[in-house]
Scaffold this motif. Structure first.
Motif, PDB file in Angstrom:
ATOM      1  N   ARG A 142       5.640   5.515  -2.401  1.00 29.77           N
ATOM      2  CA  ARG A 142       6.930   5.445  -1.740  1.00 29.77           C
ATOM      3  C   ARG A 142       7.780   4.352  -2.391  1.00 29.77           C
ATOM      4  NH1 ARG A 142       5.474   5.883   4.730  1.00 29.77           N
ATOM      5  NH2 ARG A 142       4.407   7.924   4.633  1.00 29.77           N
TER       6      ARG A 142
ATOM      7  N   GLU B 203       0.832  -1.202   0.000  1.00 27.45           N
ATOM      8  CA  GLU B 203       0.000   0.000   0.000  1.00 27.45           C
ATOM      9  C   GLU B 203       0.874   1.262   0.000  1.00 27.45           C
ATOM     10  OE1 GLU B 203      -3.635   2.046   2.585  1.00 27.45           O
ATOM     11  OE2 GLU B 203      -2.563   0.289   3.370  1.00 27.45           O
ATOM     12  N   GLU B 204       1.966   1.254   0.736  1.00 26.24           N
ATOM     13  CA  GLU B 204       2.864   2.418   0.754  1.00 26.24           C
ATOM     14  C   GLU B 204       3.442   2.684  -0.636  1.00 26.24           C
ATOM     15  OE1 GLU B 204       5.812   1.685   3.656  1.00 26.24           O
ATOM     16  OE2 GLU B 204       4.434   1.829   5.377  1.00 26.24           O
ATOM     17  N   TYR B 205       3.639   1.609  -1.388  1.00 25.50           N
ATOM     18  CA  TYR B 205       4.206   1.781  -2.734  1.00 25.50           C
ATOM     19  C   TYR B 205       3.127   2.188  -3.740  1.00 25.50           C
ATOM     20  CZ  TYR B 205       5.945   0.386  -7.313  1.00 25.50           C
ATOM     21  OH  TYR B 205       6.281   0.369  -8.652  1.00 25.50           O
TER      22      TYR B 205
ATOM     23  N   ASP C 253       0.820   5.494  -1.698  1.00 25.70           N
ATOM     24  CA  ASP C 253       1.596   6.664  -1.284  1.00 25.70           C
ATOM     25  C   ASP C 253       2.794   6.930  -2.178  1.00 25.70           C
ATOM     26  OD1 ASP C 253      -0.189   6.698   0.776  1.00 25.70           O
ATOM     27  OD2 ASP C 253       1.122   5.656   2.199  1.00 25.70           O
TER      28      ASP C 253
END
Length: 467
Positions: A59, A52-54, A57
């Motif tokens: 990242r 999910e962060e990648y 967001d």
């Protein structure tokens, strides 16, 4: 009884083990499967959180790739898909290398599972080829930004379940063996003193009045039974010995004055006139009858005091010997006496008992049949027993008389002492046989004797009475 107690106890133990071990095993199996599924889903959620962060967001994908590498080292297969269902990152594992028809099929199945959680957000799981495949939406469950799929081998779970079942089986087998040993010990503890009481009762029934059951073993009820049996046997021994002693003593004491009285009558008859001599002759006949009665009582007393010691007896030879011995008496009374037995017909009796039985039966038959009558002695082996028949065509015996004939003085119509059949019954039953009275076809009386054959274990063949 020992076997029934042991089998009942074993059946109860098996039932308890089945009711306890099987539900426990099924519960532990379900718990292991649930734990394996929860652990796999937790690992996939961790990958989904890093993805999910990648994807959401924007990242660095380093954290996601690190988790994928860890999953690969642990033997898992994992992949991350975007919202279009395209793989963003994946681990290398068997069936997911991207080469070959099998790899394409596996990739398609993973894509289908990813598409399912994208359309209907939520955790999905599927078992395939001994592996558990779980899919988890990435991001908001309403509008996911992708899907994470993790496949983990269930081999270790199956190994743990198999090991658990083996342990339960060993525990059950150990409990069953312990239960068998306990049941056998319990059955013997209860059965041995009962068998001892049974053996003592059998010997008591055979005439060993001094036998006693061993006490102090087994349950309290069995010990009390042995004590009660011993008390009963002691009282019975005292009563029977007292009864036999009275009969034997009275009979023995009567013989001396009877003999003296007969001698006095003989002396008085020698010098008397004809009328007085006839009266003396009648008195002598009554004294002779009384003497026979006393001799019969002594014979009954001896028969009752004898303890049977069975040996193999050649019935055919005994019958031939007694026919030869009684044939002159039968010829004098114009009676036909014959004997016919199977060759080497053998029974299991005390020495001399069969001779005494045949003598009493032939004597009784000769006393009741008239001139021209016939007496037959027949023997055969049938239904595992030795059957001996003494058949005559005399006047027979009424049914009411037959029912009481084996009791002392039970036949009021007897021409002799009335003790012959009582002696026969005592000797035959003491040896384990039976005796019955039947009507002869065409008139007369048949005495049916069932004699015990040789025991299954066999007896020393060198000991043969009457041979």
């Amino acid at each position: 009884m020992t076997r029934r107690i042991a089998l009942t106890f074993m059946a109860l133990i098996v039932l308890l083990l089945v009711l306890a071990v099987v539900p426990l095993g099924l519960s532990m199996t379900q718990r292991e499967q649930t734990s394996f599924r929860d652990t796999t889903q937790a690992a996939n959620r961790t990958i989904a959180a890093a993805a999910e962060e990648y994807l959401s967001d924007h990242r660095s994908p380093a954290a996601m790739r690190r988790l994928l590498e860890q999953a690969e080292r642990a033997g898992d297969c994992a992949a991350v898909f975007d919202t279009a269902g395209r793989p963003v990152a994946a681990t290398g594992c068997p069936g997911r290398t991207g080469e070959g028809e099998e790899d394409d099929q596996a990739a398609g199945n993973w894509g289908d599972l990813a598409h399912q959680v994208l359309v209907h957000p939520g955790t999905a799981a599927r078992e395939r080829d001994d592996r558990l495949v779980v899919a988890e939406p990435i991001g908001d469950t309403t509008h996911p930004v992708g899907a994470a799929v993790l496949s983990r081998s269930a081999e270790s779970m199956h190994d743990r379940i198999a090991s658990m079942w083996w342990r339960l089986a060993l525990i059950g087998a150990g409990a069953l063996v312990a239960g068998v040993l306990l049941s056998v010990a319990l059955a013997r503890w209860v059965g041995r003193p009962l068998r001892a009481v049974d053996a003592a009762a059998l010997r008591l029934g055979e005439g060993a009045l001094d036998v006693r059951a061993p006490g102090g073993r087994g349950p309290q009820e069995v010990r009390r039974l042995a004590s009660t049996f011993n008390t009963m046997a002691a009282r019975m021994e005292a009563l029977i010995h007292g009864h036999r002693a009275v009969v034997a003593d009275v009979s023995h004491q009567l013989r001396t004055p009877l003999t003296a009285l007969r001698l006095r009558l003989d002396l008085l008859a020698a010098g008397a006139d004809d009328a007085t001599a006839a009266e003396f002759a009648g008195a002598q006949e009554e004294i002779a009858r009384l003497s026979r009665l006393v001799d019969g009582l002594l014979a009954v007393s001896r028969a009752e005091n004898a303890v049977p010691r069975p040996v193999p007896v050649r019935v055919d030879q005994v019958v031939d010997d007694r026919v030869v011995a009684w044939e002159p008496v039968a010829r004098e009374r114009r009676v036909s006496l014959t004997g016919r037995c199977g060759v080497r017909l053998t029974a299991y009796l005390s020495t001399g008992d069969l001779e005494q039985v045949i003598d009493n039966l032939v004597a009784n038959a000769l006393d009741v049949v008239g001139e021209g009558a016939a007496i037959r002695i027949e023997g055969e082996a049938t239904r595992g027993r030795v059957v001996l028949r003494v058949v005559d065509n005399g006047p027979g015996m009424r049914e009411a008389v037959r029912e009481a004939a084996f009791r002392r003085f039970g036949n009021p119509e007897a021409s002799g002492s009335g003790l012959g059949l009582a002696i026969v019954h005592r000797l035959i039953t003491a040896n384990g046989g039976t005796v019955r009275l039947q009507d002869t076809a065409g008139g007369g009386l048949t005495v049916l004797l069932e004699l015990p054959p040789l025991p299954p274990q066999g007896a020393p063949q060198g000991l043969r009475a009457g041979s």
